[in-house]
Design a protein around this motif. Structure first.
Motif, PDB file in Angstrom:
ATOM      1  N   ASN A  88      40.517  32.201  35.618  1.00 33.26           N
ATOM      2  CA  ASN A  88      41.904  31.805  35.874  1.00 33.26           C
ATOM      3  C   ASN A  88      42.965  32.734  36.545  1.00 33.26           C
ATOM      4  OD1 ASN A  88      42.041  29.193  34.733  1.00 33.26           O
ATOM      5  ND2 ASN A  88      42.261  30.031  32.621  1.00 33.26           N
ATOM      6  N   PRO A  89      43.991  32.363  37.236  1.00 33.65           N
ATOM      7  CA  PRO A  89      44.566  33.550  38.138  1.00 33.65           C
ATOM      8  C   PRO A  89      44.989  34.492  37.247  1.00 33.65           C
ATOM      9  CG  PRO A  89      45.470  31.356  38.667  1.00 33.65           C
ATOM     10  CD  PRO A  89      44.604  31.131  37.480  1.00 33.65           C
ATOM     11  N   GLY A  90      44.692  35.908  37.472  1.00 32.53           N
ATOM     12  CA  GLY A  90      45.157  37.225  36.884  1.00 32.53           C
ATOM     13  C   GLY A  90      44.167  37.489  35.561  1.00 32.53           C
ATOM     14  N   GLU A  91      43.114  36.590  35.466  1.00 36.42           N
ATOM     15  CA  GLU A  91      42.699  36.668  34.157  1.00 36.42           C
ATOM     16  C   GLU A  91      41.171  37.574  34.730  1.00 36.42           C
ATOM     17  OE1 GLU A  91      40.585  33.663  30.790  1.00 36.42           O
ATOM     18  OE2 GLU A  91      39.881  33.271  33.076  1.00 36.42           O
ATOM     19  N   LEU A 116      42.135  53.129  36.197  1.00 35.82           N
ATOM     20  CA  LEU A 116      42.630  52.769  37.687  1.00 35.82           C
ATOM     21  C   LEU A 116      42.391  51.242  37.700  1.00 35.82           C
ATOM     22  CD1 LEU A 116      43.731  53.825  40.490  1.00 35.82           C
ATOM     23  CD2 LEU A 116      41.484  54.085  41.112  1.00 35.82           C
ATOM     24  N   LEU A 117      41.368  50.659  37.651  1.00 34.07           N
ATOM     25  CA  LEU A 117      41.075  49.351  37.708  1.00 34.07           C
ATOM     26  C   LEU A 117      42.184  48.368  36.851  1.00 34.07           C
ATOM     27  CD1 LEU A 117      37.224  48.410  37.207  1.00 34.07           C
ATOM     28  CD2 LEU A 117      38.742  47.696  39.193  1.00 34.07           C
ATOM     29  N   ALA A 118      42.390  49.077  35.632  1.00 32.81           N
ATOM     30  CA  ALA A 118      43.193  48.266  34.702  1.00 32.81           C
ATOM     31  C   ALA A 118      44.792  48.206  35.375  1.00 32.81           C
ATOM     32  CB  ALA A 118      43.172  48.827  33.312  1.00 32.81           C
ATOM     33  N   GLU A 119      45.004  49.344  35.941  1.00 33.60           N
ATOM     34  CA  GLU A 119      46.359  49.643  36.229  1.00 33.60           C
ATOM     35  C   GLU A 119      46.615  48.689  37.544  1.00 33.60           C
ATOM     36  OE1 GLU A 119      47.385  53.933  37.455  1.00 33.60           O
ATOM     37  OE2 GLU A 119      47.639  52.656  39.408  1.00 33.60           O
ATOM     38  N   GLN A 120      45.597  48.838  38.486  1.00 29.75           N
ATOM     39  CA  GLN A 120      45.800  48.059  39.789  1.00 29.75           C
ATOM     40  C   GLN A 120      45.558  46.566  39.444  1.00 29.75           C
ATOM     41  OE1 GLN A 120      46.105  49.105  43.007  1.00 29.75           O
ATOM     42  NE2 GLN A 120      46.619  50.963  41.876  1.00 29.75           N
ATOM     43  N   GLN A 121      45.118  45.861  38.430  1.00 27.02           N
ATOM     44  CA  GLN A 121      44.781  44.557  38.246  1.00 27.02           C
ATOM     45  C   GLN A 121      46.349  44.279  37.741  1.00 27.02           C
ATOM     46  OE1 GLN A 121      42.287  43.234  34.961  1.00 27.02           O
ATOM     47  NE2 GLN A 121      42.476  41.130  35.849  1.00 27.02           N
ATOM     48  N   GLU A 122      46.828  45.036  36.863  1.00 26.50           N
ATOM     49  CA  GLU A 122      48.236  44.775  36.316  1.00 26.50           C
ATOM     50  C   GLU A 122      49.064  44.839  37.269  1.00 26.50           C
ATOM     51  OE1 GLU A 122      49.005  44.821  32.901  1.00 26.50           O
ATOM     52  OE2 GLU A 122      51.192  44.354  33.155  1.00 26.50           O
ATOM     53  N   ALA A 123      49.290  45.683  38.344  1.00 29.95           N
ATOM     54  CA  ALA A 123      50.253  45.832  39.238  1.00 29.95           C
ATOM     55  C   ALA A 123      50.125  44.708  40.260  1.00 29.95           C
ATOM     56  CB  ALA A 123      50.139  47.250  40.044  1.00 29.95           C
ATOM     57  N   ALA A 141      42.908  38.532  39.658  1.00 31.07           N
ATOM     58  CA  ALA A 141      41.890  38.175  38.560  1.00 31.07           C
ATOM     59  C   ALA A 141      40.669  39.053  38.951  1.00 31.07           C
ATOM     60  CB  ALA A 141      41.504  36.767  38.808  1.00 31.07           C
ATOM     61  N   MET A 142      39.514  39.296  37.907  1.00 32.13           N
ATOM     62  CA  MET A 142      38.578  40.071  38.148  1.00 32.13           C
ATOM     63  C   MET A 142      37.348  39.660  37.343  1.00 32.13           C
ATOM     64  SD  MET A 142      38.980  44.211  37.640  1.00 32.13           S
ATOM     65  CE  MET A 142      39.172  44.433  35.910  1.00 32.13           C
ATOM     66  N   MET A 143      36.476  39.660  37.930  1.00 29.83           N
ATOM     67  CA  MET A 143      34.942  39.604  37.253  1.00 29.83           C
ATOM     68  C   MET A 143      34.406  40.834  37.508  1.00 29.83           C
ATOM     69  SD  MET A 143      31.692  37.538  38.825  1.00 29.83           S
ATOM     70  CE  MET A 143      32.515  36.006  39.048  1.00 29.83           C
ATOM     71  N   GLY A 188      35.209  45.147  26.329  1.00 34.42           N
ATOM     72  CA  GLY A 188      36.206  45.136  25.252  1.00 34.42           C
ATOM     73  C   GLY A 188      37.617  45.631  25.733  1.00 34.42           C
ATOM     74  N   GLN A 189      37.702  46.621  26.631  1.00 36.84           N
ATOM     75  CA  GLN A 189      38.772  47.147  27.221  1.00 36.84           C
ATOM     76  C   GLN A 189      39.201  46.374  28.378  1.00 36.84           C
ATOM     77  OE1 GLN A 189      37.832  51.101  28.643  1.00 36.84           O
ATOM     78  NE2 GLN A 189      39.763  51.452  30.068  1.00 36.84           N
ATOM     79  N   LEU A 190      38.836  45.766  29.244  1.00 34.29           N
ATOM     80  CA  LEU A 190      39.262  45.153  30.401  1.00 34.29           C
ATOM     81  C   LEU A 190      39.261  43.634  30.392  1.00 34.29           C
ATOM     82  CD1 LEU A 190      37.331  47.332  33.430  1.00 34.29           C
ATOM     83  CD2 LEU A 190      39.839  47.321  32.346  1.00 34.29           C
ATOM     84  N   ALA A 191      38.317  43.086  29.449  1.00 32.81           N
ATOM     85  CA  ALA A 191      38.227  41.609  29.719  1.00 32.81           C
ATOM     86  C   ALA A 191      38.942  40.680  28.623  1.00 32.81           C
ATOM     87  CB  ALA A 191      36.704  41.186  29.588  1.00 32.81           C
ATOM     88  N   ASP A 192      39.293  39.493  29.187  1.00 38.51           N
ATOM     89  CA  ASP A 192      39.920  38.522  28.470  1.00 38.51           C
ATOM     90  C   ASP A 192      38.853  37.495  27.717  1.00 38.51           C
ATOM     91  OD1 ASP A 192      42.820  39.120  29.042  1.00 38.51           O
ATOM     92  OD2 ASP A 192      42.049  38.523  31.285  1.00 38.51           O
ATOM     93  N   ARG A 193      37.814  37.206  28.885  1.00 42.58           N
ATOM     94  CA  ARG A 193      36.719  36.469  28.146  1.00 42.58           C
ATOM     95  C   ARG A 193      35.534  37.022  28.573  1.00 42.58           C
ATOM     96  NH1 ARG A 193      37.956  31.493  27.433  1.00 42.58           N
ATOM     97  NH2 ARG A 193      35.969  30.824  27.816  1.00 42.58           N
ATOM     98  N   ALA A 194      34.417  36.501  27.871  1.00 37.95           N
ATOM     99  CA  ALA A 194      33.296  37.193  28.504  1.00 37.95           C
ATOM    100  C   ALA A 194      32.115  35.771  28.825  1.00 37.95           C
ATOM    101  CB  ALA A 194      32.499  37.817  27.554  1.00 37.95           C
TER     102      ALA A 194
END
Ligand SMILES: Nc1ncnc2c1ncn2[C@@H]1O[C@H](COP(=O)(O)OP(=O)(O)O)[C@@H](O)[C@H]1O
Ligand code: SF4
Ligand SMILES: [Mg+2]
Length: 332
Positions: free
Chosen positions: A33-36, A198-205, A209-211, A221-227
């Protein structure tokens, strides 16, 4: 919510068309999903990179064929687009960071030229505008002294800084989806942590979405919403990340999580499971995991399990998923 990326039944063969072709991906399904953020987990050779490359349009055309399925991005099946239409999506709305930044960067071009090229090609910037935008992007990924270092070549940067340059290129066009394929595997632990922040910060800003493809459960565990857990080119299980850790619905996930009840043991590689991943050219009949599965019964050796809904937002390809979930204690 309308999904950003929807991969359905993606089936990819490698090798000669007549005789000897190997089914590398067999019915891969995933949704982002967008942003996920979706983490792709699974042992080496399970088809994670091939899945990412298929979405990015980077499968080697002379060696591989998409046999079935669809890759819908923002509602459009990428497999039906012309090469010209694809270029406006892959590389700009979807971008990718690889494990090995050194071989992904051009050794004979300065980093500002390489980043700037994106703005020239996709945005029609002048040489000067592109150079300035490149420096701006280098600052965004926290490369110290960006203006002075813009005219350096990739080999003049450390591994961590080169990965930042790759990220600058991947983020330059403000993608809706960033695919990161083991982006920190080649880096030491301190640098890895910085790149993940940096990845987490850029995604937030950016709200993108990210794979993320990773061997490291701590990273997932740190970055993902789903697996999505893959096994031998097939989806084994998908779940919200916390539920996957707490109550896996596939014996292979149970094995990956090992005997540690709280799987968020940062920095640890996936524990090894007895036996070897199958040779995908000769997948075992029925469930491909059966030779290694402590829960296997007769039906497992005969029938390939369907990849089915087992709970809200959860799917598993296991004949005994319900029992595995009820067992609850990881590694029991
Ligand atoms: N260019 C290629 N030609 C033939 N087989 C390939 C090619 N690229 C990948 N494969 C095969 O596809 C399978 C999945 O590979 P990959 O997606 O790279 O695994 P991983 O999950 O480790 O990223 C492997 O068995 C690999 O040997
Ligand atoms: S289908 Fe059978 S062999 Fe496959 S993972 Fe489930 S219990 Fe194990
Ligand atoms: Mg890979």
């Amino acid at each position: 919510m309308k999904p950003l990326l929807e991969v359905r039944d993606l089936t990819v063969d490698f090798g000669p068309r007549r005789g000897g072709a190997v089914r590398v991906l067999d019915g891969v399904d995933l949704t982002i999903n967008p942003g996920e953020t979706l983490a792709l987990l699974g042992e080496s050779g399970s088809g994670k990179s091939v899945t990412a490359k298929a979405v990015m349009g980077l499968l080697p055309k002379d060696q591989s064929r998409v046999m079935k399925g669809s890759i819908r991005f923002d509602g459009t099946d990428l497999l039906t687009l012309s090469p010209k239409q694809l270029r406006t999506v892959q590389g700009s709305r979807i971008s990718m960071v690889f494990q090995d930044a050194l071989s992904a960067l051009n050794p004979v071009q300065t980093v500002a030229t390489q980043i700037g090229e994106l703005y020239r090609v996709h945005r029609g910037f002048s040489r000067k505008e592109a150079h300035e935008a490149a420096i701006e992007m280098m600052r965004a990924v926290r490369i110290p002294d960006a203006a002075r270092r813009a005219d350096d070549y990739p080999f003049q940067f450390s591994g961590g800084m080169r990965q930042r340059i790759m990220m600058a290129m991947a983020l330059a066009l403000d993608p809706d989806l960033l695919i990161a394929d083991e982006p920190t595997t080649a880096l030491d632990a301190t640098v890895q942590a910085q790149i993940l922040d940096l990845l987490a910060e850029q995604q937030e800003a950016r709200g993108m979405a990210m794979m993320i493809i990773t061997h490291d459960l701590g990273v997932a565990g740190q970055l993902a919403d789903r697996a999505l857990v893959m096994y031998a080119g097939r989806p084994a299980e998908t779940a919200p990340i916390d539920e996957l850790f707490d109550r896996p619905a596939h014996p292979y996930t149970v094995g990956l999580l090992g005997s540690i009840p709280d799987a968020r043991h940062a920095g640890k590689d996936l524990p090894t499971i007895p036996g070897l991943p199958p040779d995908i050219a000769h997948r075992p009949a029925g469930c491909s995991f059966h030779p290694r599965c402590p829960f296997a019964t007769d039906i497992c050796r005969e029938q390939t399990p369907a990849y089915e809904l087992v709970a809200a937002e959860r799917r598993s390809a296991c004949h005994h998923a319900k029992e595995v979930m009820a067992d609850a204690v990881v590694g029991a």
